[in-house]
Design a protein around this motif. Structure first.
Motif, mmCIF file in Angstrom:
data_model
loop_
_atom_site.group_PDB
_atom_site.id
_atom_site.type_symbol
_atom_site.label_atom_id
_atom_site.label_comp_id
_atom_site.label_asym_id
_atom_site.label_seq_id
_atom_site.Cartn_x
_atom_site.Cartn_y
_atom_site.Cartn_z
ATOM 1 N N THR A 172 41.685 -31.587 2.398
ATOM 2 C CA THR A 172 40.848 -32.447 1.555
ATOM 3 C C THR A 172 39.703 -33.037 2.376
ATOM 4 O O THR A 172 38.563 -33.067 1.939
ATOM 5 C CB THR A 172 41.699 -33.602 0.967
ATOM 6 O OG1 THR A 172 42.786 -33.023 0.286
ATOM 7 C CG2 THR A 172 40.889 -34.464 0.015
ATOM 8 N N SER A 183 37.121 -30.417 2.985
ATOM 9 C CA SER A 183 36.384 -30.107 1.744
ATOM 10 C C SER A 183 35.391 -31.202 1.440
ATOM 11 O O SER A 183 34.269 -30.944 1.040
ATOM 12 C CB SER A 183 37.336 -29.992 0.556
ATOM 13 O OG SER A 183 38.275 -29.026 0.813
ATOM 14 N N ARG A 184 35.860 -32.455 1.624
ATOM 15 C CA ARG A 184 34.961 -33.567 1.306
ATOM 16 C C ARG A 184 33.754 -33.552 2.221
ATOM 17 O O ARG A 184 32.647 -33.867 1.820
ATOM 18 C CB ARG A 184 35.711 -34.887 1.401
ATOM 19 C CG ARG A 184 36.616 -35.111 0.221
ATOM 20 C CD ARG A 184 37.291 -36.444 0.295
ATOM 21 N NE ARG A 184 36.329 -37.531 0.149
ATOM 22 C CZ ARG A 184 36.668 -38.807 0.237
ATOM 23 N NH1 ARG A 184 37.898 -39.138 0.493
ATOM 24 N NH2 ARG A 184 35.764 -39.728 0.082
ATOM 25 N N TYR A 192 31.544 -30.988 0.922
ATOM 26 C CA TYR A 192 31.034 -31.440 -0.365
ATOM 27 C C TYR A 192 29.886 -32.430 -0.143
ATOM 28 O O TYR A 192 28.841 -32.346 -0.756
ATOM 29 C CB TYR A 192 32.185 -32.090 -1.117
ATOM 30 C CG TYR A 192 31.826 -32.669 -2.455
ATOM 31 C CD1 TYR A 192 31.314 -31.857 -3.459
ATOM 32 C CD2 TYR A 192 32.036 -34.012 -2.719
ATOM 33 C CE1 TYR A 192 31.009 -32.385 -4.704
ATOM 34 C CE2 TYR A 192 31.737 -34.545 -3.953
ATOM 35 C CZ TYR A 192 31.223 -33.732 -4.926
ATOM 36 O OH TYR A 192 30.920 -34.256 -6.150
ATOM 37 N N ARG A 243 26.694 -30.922 0.700
ATOM 38 C CA ARG A 243 25.968 -30.331 -0.418
ATOM 39 C C ARG A 243 25.423 -31.399 -1.364
ATOM 40 O O ARG A 243 24.788 -31.090 -2.339
ATOM 41 C CB ARG A 243 26.888 -29.377 -1.190
ATOM 42 C CG ARG A 243 27.158 -28.106 -0.422
ATOM 43 C CD ARG A 243 27.906 -27.130 -1.281
ATOM 44 N NE ARG A 243 29.292 -27.027 -0.893
ATOM 45 C CZ ARG A 243 30.274 -26.696 -1.707
ATOM 46 N NH1 ARG A 243 30.029 -26.459 -2.962
ATOM 47 N NH2 ARG A 243 31.500 -26.602 -1.288
ATOM 48 N N MET A 262 26.965 -26.691 -8.454
ATOM 49 C CA MET A 262 26.205 -27.858 -8.024
ATOM 50 C C MET A 262 24.784 -27.778 -8.574
ATOM 51 O O MET A 262 24.236 -26.687 -8.715
ATOM 52 C CB MET A 262 26.109 -27.885 -6.504
ATOM 53 C CG MET A 262 27.438 -27.898 -5.782
ATOM 54 S SD MET A 262 28.272 -29.459 -5.988
ATOM 55 C CE MET A 262 27.157 -30.512 -5.102
#
Lengths: 469, 293
Positions: free
Chosen positions: B25, B28-29, B32, B35, B218
């Motif tokens: 997680t 990924s964060r 993320y 982006r 996105m």
């Protein structure tokens, strides 16, 4: 040997634990409750984290750059196949002519002979009177290669994998190797009636002529004037009107969504529009691709006219584009390379390339060619593809109307719009390809008449009636 | 069953699983967040400078970020042209003239056009050489439009988008845009034009949203979208071009199709009414809207 399954990792206790201090089994109740609570928290936490990861894993991955086409282009594309002769005419002693079309026995060996002899002819091209060519066709042995498009000799040499000549030379659309009297090679711009000679000696011995017995179709040369209509020299039609059938079509093969999306820089950005007429349109807001229910394709990507593209680069781009989008169809030949009508000349703007397909030895064409391109240095800006899967000859088989009858009809003006045809540059048999998106049950044979301006008129080869797109 | 032992094993297993998921997680964060670049003050100042150089000004506010969005699948709403004509013209419904894909009813004074793709256009002929009349004020036109649509039946999900006076034409425009799941579907709208003599023109392009389709993607950030606007400044007439708003939504033209996918867009509206739709996945312009629309 003792078997150890997953149970073996945690074998059950053989002896129950002794009860300590006469208390309850399992230890203190507080620790038990804490353990249960901890387990519950851990279970919920893992579920939450899994859900969160699942959500974010569905976010898009940034699209890869569109290097697909570039890679194909960089690896080099064999243009030779696209620029092989559409037909080979073997001129024999006594004024006999045999025609060999791609796929027919004898065609390959004659073409390989030509390719082997051509490098010997690297002398300067000397302009000669067309009468010499006429004589070469009528007397002795000669092989004439009818090339698919008007390009410079150097461009052909490159495409065929030969060494480049000393000069780029004029445009040609035919090559004639003469093996008697004044031997050598003629390079013709037949449509324009111009001829060039390269004087290296060839002898009959240079041509091995390993042709199968009975190979080739007997043809005759059309007169240069027919009832007031002027015809280019070197136009060959069957000596005897052949009996031919149409081409039956197999069930339509429509490009899959995955294939369609390959036309876009980022396939996942292409959105789908299901049109009422059954066509499906894809667009990413810039380019567009329409797939008709007939399986035909129409692609466009608006681009500025500049920078311009040269013929050879245009052909490379065409071949690369085809390879990147389903491959080069079997029997493809480049038929035309010309500047877009809005451009002044080659190298000044958009270029149009037309590719014809040969089936059963005859080209497929109608109002459109099977493959048509418009392109600039930036790449293909428009592409249409009419590929109809052919299952074989159709059941109907009839004798072809003699071309003389057809020309008489044209002269008489039985077909009003065609009354003003003073000159024809080409006359040949073909299978009529319906226009983009128009369904057909079979492809009929047609006579095609071409004018110097590039206009093509089709007539049903069985009846002689005009066929309109 | 030895429950305490089983529980200990489960606690150990879930602890390890949670550590593993936590690491995943976190990574990924991180990606993320990469982006979703949050603009800094310096970024905003640079954008302001670029817009200023192009003769534009930033809107007062803009969304910092928007959730990823998939395509929206829509289809045309069928309209019974004959039935609508009876309601407009009453018993004296004029004859219909058919062109492929559309029906036109006209009695010389008013015209109704209905297409197969569900577009409705009604307009009254303007009186020749008429004197310039007072342009209805905005609240008056809005009231009339709402009353009209209440009688006709305001479709679900209609949101008032624009009330604007067009002095040159002597009309006041009222526009309702369709909203689906909280997002506008630009291009799916009801457009009314009022003059001093009442309703002059009515245009309806209303879609049926089928649902979201495909994977969520996105969107380019509003900052990036506004940068693209600055890049295309030469496409606009010279002069001050104040950007009034930038908002996410969906935009589509009407297709003669059974159903189609619609991309999310950033709608950039200038103070003079010009609208620019930028594909929210790529930042490329989808369509430059007309002035006042």
């Amino acid at each position: 040997m003792r078997r150890l399954g997953w149970r073996g990792l945690f074998p059950p206790r053989q002896n129950p634990p002794k009860q300590q201090h006469g208390g309850k089994r399992g230890g203190r109740p507080g620790a038990e409750a804490f353990g249960s609570l901890l387990l519950a928290v851990l279970v919920f936490l893992s579920l939450f984290q899994t859900g969160r990861l699942w959500y974010f894993s569905h976010l898009p991955i940034p699209a890869p750059p569109a290097e697909y086409d570039l890679q194909v282009e960089r690896s080099g594309v064999d243009l030779g196949e696209l620029l092989q002769p559409l037909a080979i005419i073997l001129h024999q002693e006594g004024g006999k002519h045999l025609e060999f079309r791609p796929g027919q026995p004898g065609y390959s060996s004659l073409w390989q002979e030509g390719l082997a002899l051509l490098p010997l002819q690297d002398g300067p091209l000397i302009p000669v009177a067309y009468a010499e060519v006429r004589q070469a066709r009528q007397e002795g042995v000669a092989v004439e290669y009818i090339l698919p498009a008007r390009l410079t000799l150097d461009q052909y040499r490159q495409a065929w994998g030969l060494e480049r000549g000393k000069e780029e030379g004029p445009t040609i659309d035919r090559l004639l190797l003469r093996f008697t009297k004044t031997t050598g090679s003629y390079f013709l711009d037949n449509g324009q009636g111009e001829a060039y000679f390269s004087g290296k000696s060839l002898t009959v011995g240079d041509l091995s002529l390993h042709l199968p017995r009975g190979a080739g179709n007997p043809v005759t040369e059309l007169p240069t004037v027919f009832r007031g209509i002027s015809l280019s020299e070197g136009l060959y039609v069957p000596l005897v009107s052949p009996v031919i059938s149409g081409l039956a079509l197999a069930p339509t093969k429509v490009a899959s969504e995955q294939e369609a999306r390959l036309f876009f820089v980022d396939p996942s950005l292409a959105r789908k529009v299901e049109e009422r007429d059954g066509a499906v349109f894809y667009t990413d807001g810039v380019g567009g691709l329409r797939i008709y229910p007939t399986g035909d394709l129409e692609y466009s990507l608006p681009q500025p006219d500049r920078p311009p593209v040269k013929s050879r680069a245009a052909l490379q781009k065409v071949a690369a584009f085809l390879k990147a989008h389903g491959g080069i169809p079997e029997g493809s030949f480049v038929k035309e390379i010309r500047p877009n009508p809005s451009s002044q000349a080659m190298g000044e703007g958009r270029v149009e390339v037309s590719v014809v397909l040969l089936r059963e030895g005859l080209p497929l064409l109608g109002g459109n060619f099977p493959l048509e391109f418009q392109l600039t240095e930036n790449g293909v800006s428009r592409f249409t593809r009419i590929l109809r899967p052919i299952s074989g000859p159709s059941p109907i088989k009839r004798t072809v109307v003699p071309v003389e009858n057809l020309l008489s009809q044209v002269v008489k003006g039985e077909d009003e719009p065609r009354r003003q045809i003073p000159r024809l540059t080409n006359v040949y048999l073909a299978y009529y390809l319906p226009p983009l998106g128009v369904p057909a049950s079979y492809l009929r044979p047609v006579w095609v008449l071409e004018t110097p301006a590039g206009a093509r008129y089709s007539f049903d080869a069985w009846t002689g009636t005009p066929v309109y797109p | 069953m030895d429950w305490p032992r089983a529980k200990a094993i489960l606690i150990l297993a879930f602890s390890l699983l949670n550590i593993f998921l936590g690491v995943l997680t976190f990574s990924s964060r991180s990606s993320y967040r990469d982006r979703w670049p949050v603009p800094t003050q310096a970024d905003i100042r640079r954008l302001e400078d670029r817009l200023k150089a192009a003769g534009m000004t930033l809107p007062a506010s803009w969304p910092l970020r928007t959730a990823p969005l998939p395509f929206l699948l829509v289809k045309a709403r069928p309209v019974d042209g004959e039935d609508l004509a009876k309601r407009v013209f009453g018993i004296n419904t004029p004859g219909v003239s058919n062109r492929p894909g559309e029906k036109t009813f006209s009695d010389g004074r008013q015209t109704l056009l209905v297409t197969d793709s569900g577009v409705i256009r009604y307009y009254r002929e303007s009186p020749a050489g008429g004197k310039a009349q007072k342009v209805p004020d905005r609240s008056e036109a809005k009231g009339q439009a709402e009353a009209f649509l209440n009688r006709r039946g305001l479709p679900d999900g209609a949101r008032l988008d624009l009330v604007q006076q067009d002095m040159a034409r002597g009309r006041t425009v009222v526009c309702f845009t369709q909203v689906y799941e909280g997002l506008e579907i630009y291009g799916s709208e009801i457009w009314l034009e009022y003059s001093s003599r009442g309703l002059e023109e009515y245009r309806e392009k209303w879609l049926i949203p089928v649902g979201f389709t495909g994977e969520k993607r996105m969107l380019v950030s509003p900052l990036e979208a506004l940068s693209r606007v600055a890049e295309r400044a030469e496409a606009f007439p010279a002069g001050e071009r104040a950007i009034e708003s930038i908002s996410p939504g969906y935009y589509t033209e009407m297709y003669d199709a059974r159903q189609w996918e619609v991309p999310p867009v950033w709608r950039v509206r200038f103070r003079d009414g010009t609208i620019l739709y930028l594909n929210a996945y790529t930042g490329e312009p989808e369509k430059k809207g007309e002035t006042g629309k």
